[in-house]
Write an enzyme that holds these catalytic residues in place. Structure first.
Site: not given
Ligand code: ACO
Length: 323
Positions: A280, A114, A250
């Site tokens: 996500n 990520c 993020h």
């Protein structure tokens, strides 16, 4: 004179299929209310059967190139952040290179889960500052739906598929925080935390594996590390929170996004939030959010932006740039 890596184009692509939270209620002991309350996620996109990470990346890249007004063969380097490449090799980046008809330059993948887009931006910036490339296409693209354990309600409701891309070009600046382009980067990793977020398979184990996560533990690390790296990047750039127009974090969980903004002393009015629509999307989430926010007219040329991300590794980092 200082060289800066300036964003001249942004683009994104989301697969057609939109999956609302209610879809998971059919097969799992979960609810739309739980997912919204704990994560802020309302829906996510899933790639179609046969739709690959490189396909998503190619579409996002085409949109970014169109906005920059350049052809793929004017790009010197292509950096693709992903943990869900089509094949073990060659890199997904070289597949995108071929899809774009780009027959010069070089292309490679960056794998920092990520935090991948922060790592990719930092690499692209270094290529430009060292004179190895004048124009770099930086992409984040993922198909995390391929590594979900659909029986694990604590993970499979959180992730989605998508891609975002930026074109970076070398431009002259004054060497001050008023310059457009990347002003600083700050990267970290600590492999001791492997077990709190990982995929339990891979080439060497001869399985694909599924994402495994100790959510509470990841959460515990996230806010503190994100605020620290964002503050470190701002200090390197010579700016303070008073100068910041937007945080583009993020997009993992609205509570992490809110907690980090609070720890940094910034109001949510200055935070770009897309997690409700995308879930996500790992390395794709920051370029997706940048492109969507630019399209919405939220972020405008000259705005000072701080991006920050954390993910498996643990790996984390932040980038300060002026749009
Ligand atoms: N529906 C209903 N109940 C659920 C679900 C679900 N989908 N998932 C878990 N639960 C249950 C748990 O089983 C637990 O039940 P129990 O108390 O009976 O044991 C209860 O809900 C609470 O579980 P917690 O894990 O404590 O819930 P928490 O408030 O921590 O929220 C979450 C879970 C959303 C995963 C949170 O911990 C989180 O967001 N962590 C960070 C994860 C993250 O952002 N990861 C990505 C960052 S890195 C990357 O992007 C790859």
């Amino acid at each position: 004179m200082t060289i800066r890596a300036v964003v001249t184009g942004a683009g994104h692509y989301l697969p057609e299929r939109v999956v609302p939270n209610s879809e998971f209620e059919k097969s799992l002991d979960t609810s739309d209310e739980w997912i919204r309350a704990r994560s802020g996620i309302e829906r996510r996109h899933f790639a179609a059967e046969g739709e690959l990470t490189s396909d998503l990346a190619t579409k996002a890249a085409r949109n970014a190139l169109a906005q920059a007004g350049i052809d793929a063969n004017q790009i010197d380097a292509l950096v693709l952040a992903t943990s869900t490449a089509d094949l073990t090799f060659p890199s997904a980046a070289t597949m995108v290179q071929a899809n774009l008809g780009m027959t010069r330059g070089f292309a490679f993948d960056v794998q920092a889960v990520c935090a991948g887009f922060a790592y990719a931006l930092s690499n692209a910036n270094a290529l430009i500052l060292s004179g190895q490339a004048k124009r770099v296409l930086v992409i984040g693209a993922e198909t995390f739906s391929r590594i979900m354990d659909w029986t694990d309600r604590s993970t499979c409701v959180l992730f989605g598929d998508g891609a975002g891309a930026l074109v970076l070009e070398a431009q002259e600046g004054q060497g001050t925080p008023e310059d457009r382009g990347i002003l600083s980067t700050d990267l970290h990793s600590d492999g001791r935390h492997r077990d709190i977020l990982y995929v339990d398979g891979g080439v060497s184990t001869q399985t694909t594996g599924y994402l495994r996560m100790q959510g509470r533990e990841v959460f515990r690390h996230a806010i503190e590390k994100l605020a620290a790296t964002a503050n470190a990047a701002m200090e390197k750039a010579g700016v303070t929170t008073d100068d910041v127009d937007w945080i583009v974090p993020h997009q993992a969980n609205i509570r992490i996004i809110q907690g980090t903004a609070k720890k940094m002393g910034l109001p949510m009015a200055k935070v770009v939030v897309t997690v409700q629509d995308h879930g996500n999307t790992s390395a794709a989430s920051i370029p997706l959010a940048l492109s969507v926010a630019s399209e919405r007219g939220q972020i405008a040329p000259g705005d000072l932006i701080v991006t920050e991300a954390i993910g498996g590794g643990l790996a984390w980092g932040a980038v300060v740039l002026r749009w």
